[in-house]
Design a protein around this motif. Structure first.
Motif, PDB file in Angstrom:
ATOM      1  N   UNK A 151       0.726  -1.139   0.078  1.00  0.00           N
ATOM      2  CA  UNK A 151      -0.126  -0.086   0.031  1.00  0.00           C
ATOM      3  C   UNK A 151       0.854   1.424  -0.046  1.00  0.00           C
ATOM      4  N   UNK A 152       2.097   1.147   0.298  1.00  0.00           N
ATOM      5  CA  UNK A 152       2.868   2.351   0.360  1.00  0.00           C
ATOM      6  C   UNK A 152       3.690   2.646  -0.895  1.00  0.00           C
ATOM      7  N   UNK A 153       3.274   1.894  -2.133  1.00  0.00           N
ATOM      8  CA  UNK A 153       3.765   2.265  -3.195  1.00  0.00           C
ATOM      9  C   UNK A 153       3.133   3.637  -3.819  1.00  0.00           C
ATOM     10  N   UNK A 154       2.200   4.144  -3.029  1.00  0.00           N
ATOM     11  CA  UNK A 154       1.439   5.312  -3.365  1.00  0.00           C
ATOM     12  C   UNK A 154       2.538   6.445  -2.939  1.00  0.00           C
ATOM     13  N   UNK A 155       3.640   6.231  -2.369  1.00  0.00           N
ATOM     14  CA  UNK A 155       4.573   7.090  -2.009  1.00  0.00           C
ATOM     15  C   UNK A 155       6.060   6.917  -2.774  1.00  0.00           C
ATOM     16  N   UNK A 156       5.946   6.100  -3.811  1.00  0.00           N
ATOM     17  CA  UNK A 156       6.998   5.987  -4.847  1.00  0.00           C
ATOM     18  C   UNK A 156       8.008   5.296  -4.139  1.00  0.00           C
ATOM     19  N   UNK A 157       7.753   4.387  -3.184  1.00  0.00           N
ATOM     20  CA  UNK A 157       8.871   3.601  -2.349  1.00  0.00           C
ATOM     21  C   UNK A 157       9.321   2.583  -3.390  1.00  0.00           C
ATOM     22  N   UNK A 158      10.311   1.894  -3.192  1.00  0.00           N
ATOM     23  CA  UNK A 158      10.749   0.716  -3.780  1.00  0.00           C
ATOM     24  C   UNK A 158      10.609  -0.658  -2.577  1.00  0.00           C
ATOM     25  N   UNK A 159      10.193  -1.595  -2.880  1.00  0.00           N
ATOM     26  CA  UNK A 159      10.178  -2.705  -1.788  1.00  0.00           C
ATOM     27  C   UNK A 159      11.209  -3.679  -2.459  1.00  0.00           C
ATOM     28  N   UNK A 160      11.845  -4.110  -1.384  1.00  0.00           N
ATOM     29  CA  UNK A 160      12.907  -5.330  -1.770  1.00  0.00           C
ATOM     30  C   UNK A 160      12.471  -6.274  -0.724  1.00  0.00           C
ATOM     31  N   UNK A 172       1.345   0.320 -11.935  1.00  0.00           N
ATOM     32  CA  UNK A 172       1.778   1.225 -12.948  1.00  0.00           C
ATOM     33  C   UNK A 172       0.855   2.632 -12.414  1.00  0.00           C
ATOM     34  N   UNK A 173      -0.329   2.629 -11.716  1.00  0.00           N
ATOM     35  CA  UNK A 173      -1.348   3.672 -11.698  1.00  0.00           C
ATOM     36  C   UNK A 173      -1.639   3.587 -10.257  1.00  0.00           C
ATOM     37  N   UNK A 174      -2.246   4.691  -9.716  1.00  0.00           N
ATOM     38  CA  UNK A 174      -2.858   4.794  -8.343  1.00  0.00           C
ATOM     39  C   UNK A 174      -4.042   3.833  -8.396  1.00  0.00           C
ATOM     40  N   UNK A 179      -6.341  -1.013  -6.061  1.00  0.00           N
ATOM     41  CA  UNK A 179      -7.038  -2.322  -6.307  1.00  0.00           C
ATOM     42  C   UNK A 179      -6.222  -3.224  -5.542  1.00  0.00           C
ATOM     43  N   UNK A 180      -5.022  -3.394  -5.253  1.00  0.00           N
ATOM     44  CA  UNK A 180      -4.293  -4.164  -4.655  1.00  0.00           C
ATOM     45  C   UNK A 180      -4.345  -4.191  -3.288  1.00  0.00           C
ATOM     46  N   UNK A 181      -4.541  -3.043  -2.697  1.00  0.00           N
ATOM     47  CA  UNK A 181      -5.000  -2.751  -1.241  1.00  0.00           C
ATOM     48  C   UNK A 181      -6.185  -3.368  -0.907  1.00  0.00           C
TER      49      UNK A 181
END
Length: 187
Positions: A151-160, A172-174, A179-181
């Protein structure tokens, strides 16, 4: 910022240490001393890897657990976890003492920032720092395989994901993020 989910890292290394070394038991519990050094080495090695591999993200911050504010609103929050720990073959009190010593050493001996907030889980700290980095145009990576961080992808973070040793694919989109959240909440 390199945001390390310390609780997740510790749990992963704890279980892999026990699986690798197969420590002896005393009174039905693994003898912590039998795997303590292996576990510490694994955690320190991981931090070295994160600093070296993700240096483009800047400083590393070790996000620690505090007592969750959620327990004040819902007494059964993660209640099953404590029951499982009580019957576990792992002496969690001894293991948590090792984690505390290690968090202190990371800060005092290695100069790694550690952050614990009373009433907040490490996940909460990561969420706040992700938003902060977004608002200040800082590049950030979250080190964890916890799916809640999507859900933090909205802050343009990368997740490893350190288990799979790969980055999570960003929606790709908000709308895709939302939808994923929603799907994660439903699951």
């Amino acid at each position: 910022m390199i945001l390390v989910d310390f609780n997740h890292l510790n749990s992963r290394i704890l279980h892999s240490s026990i699986a690798t070394l197969r420590p002896k038991k005393k009174n039905g519990k693994y003898i912590t001393e039998d795997f303590k050094d292996f576990m510490i080495n694994g955690i320190l090695t991981s931090f070295g890897y994160f600093i070296k591999t993700f240096k483009e993200y800047g400083e590393i911050i070790c996000c620690l657990e505090g007592r969750s504010w959620r327990k004040d609103f819902y007494e059964y929050y993660k209640a099953n976890r404590q029951q499982k720990k009580d019957v576990s073959e792992i002496n969690y009190q001894e293991v948590y003492n090792v984690y505390e010593e290690l968090a202190f050493a990371l800060k005092e001996s290695f100069g790694i920032k550690t952050l614990r907030v009373d009433g907040a889980e490490g996940d909460d700290i990561i969420a706040v720092l992700s938003e902060y980095s977004f608002e200040n145009n800082l590049k950030s990576v979250i080190i964890s395989s916890d799916k809640d961080f999507k859900q933090l992808f909205k802050y343009n973070v990368d997740i490893y994901d350190p288990i799979k040793k790969e980055f999570r694919v960003k929606p790709k989109t908000s709308e895709e993020i939302q939808e994923e959240l929603e799907l994660h909440i439903i699951k």
